[in-house]
Scaffold this motif. Sequence first.
Motif, PDB file in Angstrom:
ATOM      1  N   LEU A   1       0.746  -0.906   0.337  1.00 48.79           N
ATOM      2  CA  LEU A   1      -0.250   0.053  -0.465  1.00 48.79           C
ATOM      3  C   LEU A   1       0.735   1.219   0.481  1.00 48.79           C
ATOM      4  CD1 LEU A   1      -3.027  -1.425   2.678  1.00 48.79           C
ATOM      5  CD2 LEU A   1      -2.822  -0.612   0.973  1.00 48.79           C
ATOM      6  N   ARG A   2       2.266   1.444   0.894  1.00 47.19           N
ATOM      7  CA  ARG A   2       2.684   2.252   0.888  1.00 47.19           C
ATOM      8  C   ARG A   2       3.687   2.108  -0.667  1.00 47.19           C
ATOM      9  NH1 ARG A   2       7.871   2.458   1.629  1.00 47.19           N
ATOM     10  NH2 ARG A   2       8.258   0.240   2.314  1.00 47.19           N
ATOM     11  N   GLU A   3       4.167   1.892  -1.312  1.00 49.48           N
ATOM     12  CA  GLU A   3       4.533   1.800  -2.662  1.00 49.48           C
ATOM     13  C   GLU A   3       4.014   1.650  -3.608  1.00 49.48           C
ATOM     14  OE1 GLU A   3       6.082  -1.514  -2.956  1.00 49.48           O
ATOM     15  OE2 GLU A   3       8.673  -1.190  -0.798  1.00 49.48           O
ATOM     16  N   SER A   4       2.848   1.175  -3.708  1.00 50.23           N
ATOM     17  CA  SER A   4       2.081   2.032  -4.086  1.00 50.23           C
ATOM     18  C   SER A   4       1.007   3.609  -4.808  1.00 50.23           C
ATOM     19  CB  SER A   4       0.277   1.193  -4.044  1.00 50.23           C
ATOM     20  OG  SER A   4      -0.723   1.163  -3.009  1.00 50.23           O
ATOM     21  N   VAL A   5       1.661   4.171  -3.111  1.00 54.64           N
ATOM     22  CA  VAL A   5       1.390   5.856  -3.040  1.00 54.64           C
ATOM     23  C   VAL A   5       3.328   6.090  -3.213  1.00 54.64           C
ATOM     24  CG1 VAL A   5      -0.898   5.392  -1.985  1.00 54.64           C
ATOM     25  CG2 VAL A   5       1.686   6.401  -0.720  1.00 54.64           C
ATOM     26  N   GLY A   6       3.798   5.500  -3.770  1.00 55.16           N
ATOM     27  CA  GLY A   6       4.862   6.034  -3.728  1.00 55.16           C
ATOM     28  C   GLY A   6       5.604   6.746  -2.749  1.00 55.16           C
ATOM     29  N   PHE A   7       5.441   6.460  -1.399  1.00 55.34           N
ATOM     30  CA  PHE A   7       6.159   7.242  -0.207  1.00 55.34           C
ATOM     31  C   PHE A   7       6.592   5.583  -0.014  1.00 55.34           C
ATOM     32  CE2 PHE A   7       1.952   9.332   2.392  1.00 55.34           C
ATOM     33  CZ  PHE A   7       2.143   9.879   1.242  1.00 55.34           C
ATOM     34  N   THR A   8       8.024   6.256   0.769  1.00 50.35           N
ATOM     35  CA  THR A   8       9.048   5.520   1.814  1.00 50.35           C
ATOM     36  C   THR A   8       8.686   4.998   2.987  1.00 50.35           C
ATOM     37  OG1 THR A   8      10.254   7.501   2.365  1.00 50.35           O
ATOM     38  CG2 THR A   8      10.952   7.400   0.374  1.00 50.35           C
ATOM     39  N   GLN A   9       9.402   4.863   3.658  1.00 55.24           N
ATOM     40  CA  GLN A   9       9.034   4.671   4.827  1.00 55.24           C
ATOM     41  C   GLN A   9       9.407   6.125   5.757  1.00 55.24           C
ATOM     42  OE1 GLN A   9      11.605   1.576   6.789  1.00 55.24           O
ATOM     43  NE2 GLN A   9      10.154  -0.088   6.478  1.00 55.24           N
ATOM     44  N   ALA A  10      10.059   6.747   5.887  1.00 50.35           N
ATOM     45  CA  ALA A  10       9.897   7.879   5.958  1.00 50.35           C
ATOM     46  C   ALA A  10       9.442   8.808   6.085  1.00 50.35           C
ATOM     47  CB  ALA A  10      11.558   8.617   5.911  1.00 50.35           C
ATOM     48  N   ASP A  11       8.549   9.039   4.355  1.00 46.37           N
ATOM     49  CA  ASP A  11       7.662   9.646   3.875  1.00 46.37           C
ATOM     50  C   ASP A  11       6.017   9.245   4.667  1.00 46.37           C
ATOM     51  OD1 ASP A  11       9.447  10.726   2.330  1.00 46.37           O
ATOM     52  OD2 ASP A  11       8.511   9.112   1.050  1.00 46.37           O
ATOM     53  N   LEU A  12       5.969   8.209   5.252  1.00 43.85           N
ATOM     54  CA  LEU A  12       4.890   7.988   6.197  1.00 43.85           C
ATOM     55  C   LEU A  12       4.801   7.579   7.271  1.00 43.85           C
ATOM     56  CD1 LEU A  12       2.313   6.233   6.080  1.00 43.85           C
ATOM     57  CD2 LEU A  12       3.177   4.597   6.086  1.00 43.85           C
ATOM     58  N   SER A  13       5.855   7.990   7.899  1.00 39.55           N
ATOM     59  CA  SER A  13       6.960   8.172   9.292  1.00 39.55           C
ATOM     60  C   SER A  13       6.147   9.895   9.619  1.00 39.55           C
ATOM     61  CB  SER A  13       7.806   8.043   9.570  1.00 39.55           C
ATOM     62  OG  SER A  13       7.920   8.404  10.697  1.00 39.55           O
TER      63      SER A  13
END
Length: 76
Positions: free
Chosen positions: A13-25
């Motif tokens: 899900l995170r990668e499908s919106v183009g987020f890294t773990q740092a972006d999501l955090s």
Amino acid sequence: MALLQGKCLLRDLRESVGFTQADLSTQLMDLYGVSISTSHLSRIERGERPMTTLQKRAVCLVLNCTERDLYEWILT
């Protein structure tokens, strides 16, 4: 019959919106005041740590998904 939580789908899900773990955090903290470190996100994605109800809700809001989307569900 029982419904069991299966594989965590957070990484997909995170990668499908183009987020890294740092972006999501960062988004979780900035938008909802929910703190999940990148190392904790990594453990969640590998199925080593559960998310709290608050963390699940915030992740769903950031990723525009439902809690049902976060895991594969197994009916036994």
